[in-house]
Design a protein around this motif. Structure first.
Motif, PDB file in Angstrom:
ATOM      1  N   LEU A   1       9.658  17.017   1.137  1.00 38.27           N
ATOM      2  CA  LEU A   1      10.544  16.177   1.502  1.00 38.27           C
ATOM      3  C   LEU A   1       9.965  14.431   1.402  1.00 38.27           C
ATOM      4  N   GLY A   2       9.170  14.435   2.381  1.00 42.72           N
ATOM      5  CA  GLY A   2       8.298  13.554   2.388  1.00 42.72           C
ATOM      6  C   GLY A   2       7.937  12.197   1.161  1.00 42.72           C
ATOM      7  N   ASP A   3       7.513  13.049   0.189  1.00 41.56           N
ATOM      8  CA  ASP A   3       6.720  12.810  -0.956  1.00 41.56           C
ATOM      9  C   ASP A   3       7.431  11.922  -1.856  1.00 41.56           C
TER      10      ASP A   3
ATOM     11  N   VAL B   1       0.712  -1.162  -0.027  1.00 41.58           N
ATOM     12  CA  VAL B   1      -0.306  -0.584   0.130  1.00 41.58           C
ATOM     13  C   VAL B   1       0.677   1.029  -0.250  1.00 41.58           C
ATOM     14  N   SER B   2       0.519   2.495   0.016  1.00 42.29           N
ATOM     15  CA  SER B   2       1.627   3.574  -0.070  1.00 42.29           C
ATOM     16  C   SER B   2       2.200   3.562   0.956  1.00 42.29           C
ATOM     17  N   ALA B   3       3.146   4.042   0.526  1.00 43.77           N
ATOM     18  CA  ALA B   3       4.572   4.169   2.356  1.00 43.77           C
ATOM     19  C   ALA B   3       4.027   5.197   2.623  1.00 43.77           C
ATOM     20  N   ALA B   4       3.774   6.856   1.862  1.00 42.97           N
ATOM     21  CA  ALA B   4       3.038   7.010   2.825  1.00 42.97           C
ATOM     22  C   ALA B   4       1.507   7.765   2.549  1.00 42.97           C
ATOM     23  N   ASN B   5       0.710   7.598   3.994  1.00 42.62           N
ATOM     24  CA  ASN B   5      -0.885   8.007   3.461  1.00 42.62           C
ATOM     25  C   ASN B   5      -1.790   8.337   4.698  1.00 42.62           C
ATOM     26  N   ALA B   6      -3.082   8.623   4.535  1.00 38.88           N
ATOM     27  CA  ALA B   6      -3.625   8.867   5.023  1.00 38.88           C
ATOM     28  C   ALA B   6      -4.478   6.691   5.722  1.00 38.88           C
TER      29      ALA B   6
ATOM     30  N   ASP C   1       0.920  10.883   0.164  1.00 35.67           N
ATOM     31  CA  ASP C   1       1.011  12.248   1.253  1.00 35.67           C
ATOM     32  C   ASP C   1       0.930  12.002   2.662  1.00 35.67           C
ATOM     33  N   THR C   2       2.821  12.616   2.519  1.00 35.58           N
ATOM     34  CA  THR C   2       3.252  12.477   4.383  1.00 35.58           C
ATOM     35  C   THR C   2       2.392  13.970   5.298  1.00 35.58           C
ATOM     36  N   GLY C   3       1.610  14.657   4.928  1.00 34.68           N
ATOM     37  CA  GLY C   3       1.373  15.404   5.519  1.00 34.68           C
ATOM     38  C   GLY C   3      -0.666  14.209   5.702  1.00 34.68           C
ATOM     39  N   ALA C   4      -1.169  13.863   5.320  1.00 32.65           N
ATOM     40  CA  ALA C   4      -1.736  12.983   5.611  1.00 32.65           C
ATOM     41  C   ALA C   4      -1.477  11.793   6.651  1.00 32.65           C
ATOM     42  N   ALA C   5      -0.048  11.498   5.669  1.00 35.28           N
ATOM     43  CA  ALA C   5      -0.098   9.923   7.004  1.00 35.28           C
ATOM     44  C   ALA C   5       0.299  10.432   8.131  1.00 35.28           C
ATOM     45  N   ILE C   6       1.501  11.628   8.313  1.00 38.95           N
ATOM     46  CA  ILE C   6       1.265  12.233   9.651  1.00 38.95           C
ATOM     47  C   ILE C   6      -0.132  11.656  10.664  1.00 38.95           C
ATOM     48  N   GLU C   7      -0.838  13.002   9.265  1.00 41.67           N
ATOM     49  CA  GLU C   7      -1.671  13.403  11.005  1.00 41.67           C
ATOM     50  C   GLU C   7      -3.040  11.932  11.027  1.00 41.67           C
TER      51      GLU C   7
END
Length: 315
Positions: A166-168, A87-92, A185-191
């Motif tokens: 940078l994360g993306d 799945v996405s490495a970084a996402n919601a 989506d690094t921001g969505a993952a962090i959230e």
């Protein structure tokens, strides 16, 4: 089809591991070259096992370096039918969950399985919980390993958004090298991994969640799905493991027992096997190079034990 099925023979990888750092450090290791003796059938479950990676994770890199280092082969060798989706490495969580759901549906549609046993590491914990919540008819069990079930101060500290771009880029590279082309989506993952994001997620997906933080009363079965959790609470576990230093740095952001990235109390879900193993966050997927504390439980053996636990429960 983006999932990978583990063959029934133990596969040996002989490539150097890569270390990735973005708000977490991941990276690989060789698949374990180990014989589990006369334990044929020990890990054979009624339903297939699906291993789900966490943030900045992958199924495998270059087709040879597994995220769950040595685990798929060890499970398959003694009877388990194992799938490793990407799945996405970084996402919601919801985005990753929908990606995982599509692959679970494909596994069920293309095999004689009617359900699967989901095991998710780190962000994979909430990801498998999402699928169990929206499609309980397809899930026999959901196991959270070092799962971010109540959030982590590390994500809270990273929530400024300064590293999102940078994360993306970094996560897209990880995703591409592992043979996928999924949105990042690094921001969505962090959230999703923040305290507030996790609490909001728990309101929509409460199955297995304790009634209060660090509680042990999470329901063990909801809508026919069994819930389990386990993890570690040590940070620096091996002096020659370079990832330990990174985890020691992030671990300072957490003022309670933790594995370098996630508080031990945040890991609790359903039947809590233990959150006190002498393992850090990467140790629980047998990285880097299988380097753990001398007195620690063998991470691969913990997955084998969980498979046998599922077998004994008729799952």
């Amino acid at each position: 089809m983006t999932f990978r099925k583990q063959r029934t023979a133990l596969i040996t990888s002989t490539a150097l591991a890569a270390t990735f750092a973005a708000s977490t450090a991941t990276a690989g290791l060789f698949d374990s070259v180990f014989s589990w003796g006369d334990d044929r059938g020990y890990t054979e479950t009624e339903h297939p096992i699906v291993l789900v990676h966490g943030l900045s994770g992958f199924d495998d890199l270059f087709g040879i370096v597994d995220y769950f280092n040595g685990v798929p082969g060890a499970l398959a060798e003694d009877g388990a039918d194992v799938y490793v989706p990407q799945v996405s490495a970084a996402n919601a969580t919801a985005v990753r969950g929908e990606q995982l759901l599509a692959q679970v549906q494909e596994i069920v549609a293309t095999t004689d399985a009617d359900k699967v046993n989901l095991i998710g590491h780190s962000h994979g914990g909430p990801t498998v919980r999402y699928v169990a919540g929206v499609a309980p008819d397809l899930v026999a069990s959901a196991t959270s390993v070092s799962g971010v079930n109540w959030g982590t101060p590390v994500a809270d500290a990273a929530a400024s958004g300064e590293l999102d771009g940078l994360g993306d880029i970094v996560f897209s590279i990880v995703d591409g090298v592992s043979g996928a082309n999924l949105p990042q989506d690094t921001g969505a993952a962090i959230e999703s991994l923040s305290t507030d994001g996790s609490v909001a997620f728990n309101q929509d997906f409460p199955a297995g969640v304790p009634s209060e933080y660090c509680g042990n009363d999470g329901a063990r079965e909801v809508n026919g799905v069994r819930y389990y959790s386990w993890g570690g609470s040590d940070v620096k576990t091996n002096l020659v493991d370079i990832s330990d230093s990174l985890l020691a740095a992030t671990g300072t952001l957490i003022d309670e027992a933790n594995d370098g990235l996630v508080p031990a109390c945040s890991m609790k879900l359903g039947q809590v096997i233990s959150t006190g193993y002498k393992l850090n966050h990467l140790d629980t997927v047998n990285h880097l190079f299988g380097l753990t504390s001398r007195n620690a439980a063998d991470p691969v053996e913990l997955y084998r034990q969980q498979a046998n636990r599922l077998q004994q429960a008729g799952l």
